[in-house]
Design an enzyme around this catalytic site. Sequence first.
Site, PDB file in Angstrom:
ATOM      1  N   HIS A 181      24.591  -7.968  -1.603  1.00 14.49           N
ATOM      2  CA  HIS A 181      25.026  -7.964  -2.836  1.00 14.49           C
ATOM      3  C   HIS A 181      24.824  -6.871  -3.768  1.00 14.49           C
ATOM      4  O   HIS A 181      23.900  -6.321  -4.906  1.00 14.49           O
ATOM      5  CB  HIS A 181      24.187  -8.837  -4.332  1.00 14.49           C
ATOM      6  CG  HIS A 181      24.255  -9.532  -5.118  1.00 14.49           C
ATOM      7  ND1 HIS A 181      23.957 -10.834  -5.519  1.00 14.49           N
ATOM      8  CD2 HIS A 181      25.295  -9.008  -6.061  1.00 14.49           C
ATOM      9  CE1 HIS A 181      24.930 -10.449  -6.797  1.00 14.49           C
ATOM     10  NE2 HIS A 181      25.189  -9.828  -7.265  1.00 14.49           N
ATOM     11  N   GLU A 238      21.558 -16.709  -1.306  1.00 13.33           N
ATOM     12  CA  GLU A 238      20.751 -15.819  -1.811  1.00 13.33           C
ATOM     13  C   GLU A 238      19.607 -15.413  -1.467  1.00 13.33           C
ATOM     14  O   GLU A 238      18.863 -16.460  -2.425  1.00 13.33           O
ATOM     15  CB  GLU A 238      21.295 -14.778  -2.554  1.00 13.33           C
ATOM     16  CG  GLU A 238      23.446 -14.854  -2.427  1.00 13.33           C
ATOM     17  CD  GLU A 238      22.873 -13.302  -3.250  1.00 13.33           C
ATOM     18  OE1 GLU A 238      22.539 -12.595  -4.044  1.00 13.33           O
ATOM     19  OE2 GLU A 238      25.122 -13.675  -3.663  1.00 13.33           O
ATOM     20  N   ARG A 260      30.611 -14.588  -6.936  1.00 13.00           N
ATOM     21  CA  ARG A 260      29.392 -15.291  -6.488  1.00 13.00           C
ATOM     22  C   ARG A 260      29.429 -15.857  -5.556  1.00 13.00           C
ATOM     23  O   ARG A 260      31.049 -16.707  -5.213  1.00 13.00           O
ATOM     24  CB  ARG A 260      29.051 -16.320  -8.304  1.00 13.00           C
ATOM     25  CG  ARG A 260      28.328 -15.565  -9.392  1.00 13.00           C
ATOM     26  CD  ARG A 260      27.090 -14.841  -8.609  1.00 13.00           C
ATOM     27  NE  ARG A 260      26.187 -14.656 -10.305  1.00 13.00           N
ATOM     28  CZ  ARG A 260      26.266 -12.836 -10.278  1.00 13.00           C
ATOM     29  NH1 ARG A 260      26.826 -12.126  -9.163  1.00 13.00           N
ATOM     30  NH2 ARG A 260      25.950 -12.452 -11.444  1.00 13.00           N
TER      31      ARG A 260
HETATM   32  C1  DGY Z   1      26.407  -9.320 -11.919  1.00  9.31           C
HETATM   33  O1  DGY Z   1      25.725  -8.659 -12.767  1.00  9.31           O
HETATM   34  O2  DGY Z   1      26.435 -10.274 -12.261  1.00  9.31           O
HETATM   35  C2  DGY Z   1      26.096  -8.972 -10.748  1.00  9.31           C
HETATM   36  O3  DGY Z   1      26.235 -10.013  -9.709  1.00  9.31           O
HETATM   37  C3  DGY Z   1      25.086  -7.315 -10.300  1.00  9.31           C
HETATM   38  O4  DGY Z   1      25.246  -6.358  -9.563  1.00  9.31           O
END
Ligand code: DGY
Length: 323
Positions: free
Chosen positions: A289, A271, A242
């Site tokens: 992402h 983001e 993250r």
């Molecule tokens: C998630 O599923 O948390 C991812 O970041 C999406 O790809």
Amino acid sequence: MSKPKVIVTRRWHPEVEAVLVDRFDTQLNDDDHSMSVAELQDALRNADAVLPTVCDKVTAEVLGADNMRAKILGSNGVGFNHIDLDAAKAAGLTVTNTPEVLTDCTADLALTLLLAIARRSGEGERHLRNGEWTGWRPTHMMGSSVTGKTLGLIGMGRIARAVAARAAHGFNMKIIFHDPFPPRAEDIAGLNVTQCTSPEEVFAQADFISLHCPGGKETYHLIGSEAFKAMKPGAFLINTARGDVVDEAALVTALESGEIAGAGLDVFEQEPTVNPGLLQMENVVLLPHLGSATQETRKAMGMRVVENIEAFFAGDTPRDKLV
Ligand code: DGY
């Protein structure tokens, strides 16, 4: 009996959308726009299930909507720091996510970034496309070798373990990790990984540091100026976890000063906005992402949501219930 009403907040894999339309009274987001607070609140008022994704901020404000009809949030993604779970629970909502099905895909992308930043592949491609390549020469764009180096993992959940397996077996890397909630011995059996007692112990030894911890207040800016100072000068940072785990301003400073050598990032603090300092740098690889972005995985994630909400509406406990 009428079918439960389901609102999907973004476009999903077409095969999953078809299943949703077949099995539920489904409202799709035809133009794939990002829903506002008011739209998310309307969805919660008008549907039995709302299916958000990791880009929808389901905050306490959103969940404070009056006359809420929704009983379940079937989130499409493994991470859940975009949902205020306490507020969801207080509002009587069940929340589910989609673990496991994106593990390999995300691990593959972490390795993609690791190799790309070590071997300067983004920079090399820009160089070639810009017509700057004058031919092979012994000193041209020398990167860093990966094979045999030390990989430090921050967090040792499923995705980290999949990264460890690839790095150890594919690249003969030495794997060290820190996780405040260490894995069970059987989960790391055969991986030949060494547990460190603190993130600092990882930073001091690792040539590559890959982040695999959850986002949210517990890990906010875990990787900031102190962490960069503790890393080896030639270290590379990889983030597929993250964005807010990394203090992006401190990262820019660390890259500019040479405190670390480079970074491969798939996630960002704000983001889809990316720190402008990063956009100017050659020693970073930046992806939008894409951790789980394969046809197969996005379909599997969507189908896992279908499974969760079907279980819920059948009166069972969904397999991936968070609250
Ligand atoms: C998630 O599923 O948390 C991812 O970041 C999406 O790809």
